[in-house]
Enzyme design. Structure first.
Site, mmCIF file in Angstrom:
data_model
loop_
_atom_site.group_PDB
_atom_site.id
_atom_site.type_symbol
_atom_site.label_atom_id
_atom_site.label_comp_id
_atom_site.label_asym_id
_atom_site.label_seq_id
_atom_site.Cartn_x
_atom_site.Cartn_y
_atom_site.Cartn_z
ATOM 1 C CE LYS A 234 -15.837 -17.096 6.236
ATOM 2 N NZ LYS A 234 -16.105 -16.785 4.814
ATOM 3 C CG ASP B 96 -12.743 -12.471 4.072
ATOM 4 O OD1 ASP B 96 -11.550 -12.445 3.708
ATOM 5 O OD2 ASP B 96 -13.661 -12.997 3.407
ATOM 6 C CE LYS C 270 -13.984 -10.221 1.392
ATOM 7 N NZ LYS C 270 -14.713 -10.987 0.368
ATOM 8 C CG ASP D 90 -16.309 -13.704 6.494
ATOM 9 O OD1 ASP D 90 -17.386 -14.187 6.104
ATOM 10 O OD2 ASP D 90 -15.216 -13.960 5.957
ATOM 11 C CG ASP E 85 -12.034 -12.801 -0.710
ATOM 12 O OD1 ASP E 85 -12.196 -12.899 0.530
ATOM 13 O OD2 ASP E 85 -12.698 -12.033 -1.431
ATOM 14 C CD GLU F 166 -12.125 -16.001 4.025
ATOM 15 O OE1 GLU F 166 -12.057 -15.736 2.806
ATOM 16 O OE2 GLU F 166 -13.148 -15.800 4.688
ATOM 17 N NE ARG G 20 -14.458 -21.558 -0.856
ATOM 18 C CZ ARG G 20 -15.031 -21.328 -2.038
ATOM 19 N NH1 ARG G 20 -14.805 -22.136 -3.058
ATOM 20 N NH2 ARG G 20 -15.848 -20.307 -2.198
HETATM 21 N N1 BES Z 1 -16.720 -13.876 3.398
HETATM 22 C C1 BES Z 1 -16.785 -13.975 1.985
HETATM 23 C C2 BES Z 1 -18.219 -14.177 1.462
HETATM 24 C C3 BES Z 1 -19.164 -13.034 1.649
HETATM 25 C C4 BES Z 1 -19.310 -12.079 0.669
HETATM 26 C C5 BES Z 1 -19.952 -12.938 2.780
HETATM 27 C C6 BES Z 1 -20.186 -11.022 0.834
HETATM 28 C C7 BES Z 1 -20.829 -11.901 2.937
HETATM 29 C C8 BES Z 1 -20.952 -10.957 1.958
HETATM 30 C C9 BES Z 1 -15.938 -15.139 1.485
HETATM 31 O O1 BES Z 1 -14.823 -15.430 2.253
HETATM 32 C C10 BES Z 1 -15.458 -14.788 0.115
HETATM 33 O O2 BES Z 1 -14.776 -13.827 -0.002
HETATM 34 N N2 BES Z 1 -15.884 -15.562 -0.861
HETATM 35 C C11 BES Z 1 -15.535 -15.315 -2.209
HETATM 36 C C12 BES Z 1 -15.264 -16.646 -2.866
HETATM 37 C C13 BES Z 1 -14.595 -16.534 -4.197
HETATM 38 C C14 BES Z 1 -13.198 -15.979 -4.065
HETATM 39 C C15 BES Z 1 -14.565 -17.894 -4.837
HETATM 40 C C16 BES Z 1 -16.702 -14.598 -2.883
HETATM 41 O O3 BES Z 1 -17.855 -14.864 -2.542
HETATM 42 O O4 BES Z 1 -16.445 -13.737 -3.702
HETATM 43 ZN ZN ZN Z 2 -14.939 -14.893 4.281
HETATM 44 ZN ZN ZN Z 3 -13.128 -14.243 1.679
#
Ligand code: BES
Ligand code: ZN
Ligand code: ZN
Length: 477
Positions: free
Chosen positions: A240, A245, A252, A263, A322, A324, A326
């Site tokens: 990834k 992000d 966010k 990210d 968010d 994204e 996946r």
């Molecule tokens: N890049 C983030 C995950 C992340 C969070 C990495 C904190 C490192 C530190 C990912 O794209 C994301 O935002 N995931 C969301 C998923 C949710 C919307 C289902 C998350 O973890 O909140």
């Molecule tokens: Zn992300």
């Molecule tokens: Zn995200």
């Protein structure tokens, strides 16, 4: 800083400072015992005492384990870099601990100064290992040389990844990532193919395109390949590479956006792994695919309520922009499996905050269908000095991704087990014949740190590199 091995007794080596590791038990018979005790030194972990008049730096270590040698050496080198000495020497503490000492020195001395107008430059330029054991026995110099050269390649690849991840989203865009890939391809004789948006459209990678659409920095799909003559195995790595992000329209919160330059750590890790594999000249064909994209907001941003068709034909209901990573991985996994028929497929992603909730901030989440394969990776991580833990799948969790509108939803309908449901989303994009050959690594916690620990300073850790080399070298050779 150069790290080298000299086949001479420690005493015969010319260096300004000597580094020694001492257990509480050994302290009792140490020649400088009185001085050390006066200084309050008890040889406990993380205790360090420099006797400048004797030109020796003494580190406490509770027991001789790889984990403690690694972090103690990292701690020691950081302190030594604050002094004005130019050279440091140390003895051997058993052949099995040599690579940990080297890792401690190389990873512990890492600094990232790109954005400092007046970077601190350390005087320390030479770290010299003797082949002499502390107790006067000599170890085989040829074996030690091999350990040194292999460990240096892997540790330097880890620092290479740290350097990429630590760069700002302004400097390291998807285009920037592809320049890095092309440069690496040239220096390490790798094959390199890069797709721009037109290429992604030709390949019907609608999910990846949607994520990147609102950014002024258009996405890139990077494919690097190392192809030795008669490979024992073929391995596909997918990373990834979100160069930033913001969360997209499901924006966010301000505090969670800080550090989101990290990210891209999965994408950087697979490039670092390929760098090490090619320099070690392993007999394995390795392909690295990076989905380099920036998730931003704008009038043309993709939206919650959109339905996207991924490369493998499955449709995805977007309920949160968010989630994204996946979406990008869905397409890159599809592309990678179509282009390369491999024995294994591993993906690396800072995928979910939930992984940190489950395992804490230092541990990589290991997920997949093959129990034996996952166990091999847990062992490899332990051996390498990285932390990893299995998060188990089950068929009930898979149902939480059901969509009334499309084939699958990009988020779970329940708030718990988010790291696993994210992996189960990816499972929709793993071909039937690859199910048992796939492992997913969630490096959301392990890829980045805002407080130093172990061999890591502030910032990127290079997670994934050491454990992957360990697994490959013990299972594919
Ligand atoms: N890049 C983030 C995950 C992340 C969070 C990495 C904190 C490192 C530190 C990912 O794209 C994301 O935002 N995931 C969301 C998923 C949710 C919307 C289902 C998350 O973890 O909140
Ligand atoms: Zn992300
Ligand atoms: Zn995200």
């Amino acid at each position: 800083m150069t790290v080298k091995l000299i086949n001479q007794p420690l005493k015969a080596i010319d260096a300004q400072l000597s580094l020694e590791f001492v257990t509480p038990h050994q302290l009792l018979s140490h020649p400088h015992k009185e001085l050390l005790l006066q200084a309050g030194f008890k040889a406990e972990d993380e205790q360090l005492c420099t006797l400048h008049e004797h030109r020796v730096m003494i580190c406490g270590i509770n027991e001789f384990s790889n984990e403690l040698f690694r972090s103690t050496a990292a701690n020691a080198i950081k302190t030594a870099m604050e002094y004005t000495y130019t050279s440091l020497k140390l003895a051997q503490y058993g052949q099995i601990h040599f690579s940990s000492l080297i890792e401690g020195v190389v990873l512990g001395s890492y600094t990232f100064n790109t954005y400092k107008s007046e970077p601190k430059i350390s005087s320390l330029v030479d770290v010299i290992f003797s082949n002499e054991e502390r107790d006067g026995l000599d170890l085989d110099p040829l074996v030690l040389e091999k350990i040194l050269s292999q460990t240096l390649i892997i540790s330097k690849a880890t620092n290479f990844v740290r350097n990429l991840v630590n760069q700002t989203p302004y400097d390291m865009t998807p285009q920037g990532m592809s320049v890095v890939a092309q440069t690496l391809a040239k220096s390490n004789k790798l094959e390199c193919t890069i797709l721009d948006v037109n290429g992604l459209q030709d390949e019907k990678m609608e999910a990846m395109i949607a994520v990147g659409r609102a950014s002024i920095n258009p996405p890139r799909l990077i494919h690097l390949a190392y192809k030795p003559k008669n490979p024992k195995k073929i391995i596909t790595l997918v990373g990834k590479g979100l160069t930033y992000d913001s969360g997209g329209l499901s924006l966010k919160a301000a505090a969670s956006m800080v550090t989101m330059k990290m990210d891209k750590a999965g994408g950087c890790a697979v490039m670092g792994i390929l760098k090490a594999v090619s320099e070690l000249q392993l007999d394995i064909e390795v392909h690295a695919f990076v989905g380099a994209v920036e998730n931003m907001i704008g009038g043309n941003a993709y939206k919650p309520d959109d339905v996207l068709r991924a490369k493998n034909g499955k449709t995805i209901e977007v309920r949160n922009t968010d989630a994204e990573g996946r979406l990008v991985l869905a397409d890159v996994l599809g592309y990678a499996q179509e282009k390369v028929k491999s024995d294994f497929i591993f993906d690396y992603a800072t995928l979910t905050g939930a992984c940190m909730v489950a395992l804490g901030p230092y541990t990589t989440g290991v997920m997949g269908h093959n129990e034996t394969l996952k166990e091999e990776w847990i062992k490899a991580s332990k051996q390498s000095g990285e932390y990893a833990g299995v998060l188990p799948f089950n068929r009930h969790l898979k149902k939480l991704l059901k969509s009334d509108l499309a084939d699958v939803s990009n988020v779970s309908s329940k708030p718990y087990g988010g790291a696993i449901t994210a992996a189960l989303f990816l499972d929709n994009f793993i071909d039937e014949n690859m199910k048992e050959k796939w492992v997913h690594f969630d490096i959301a916690g392990s890829a980045y740190t805002e407080s130093p620990y172990d061999v890591h300073t502030y910032g990127a850790t290079g997670a994934g590199v050491r454990m992957s080399l360990e697994w490959m070298m013990s299972h594919c050779q």
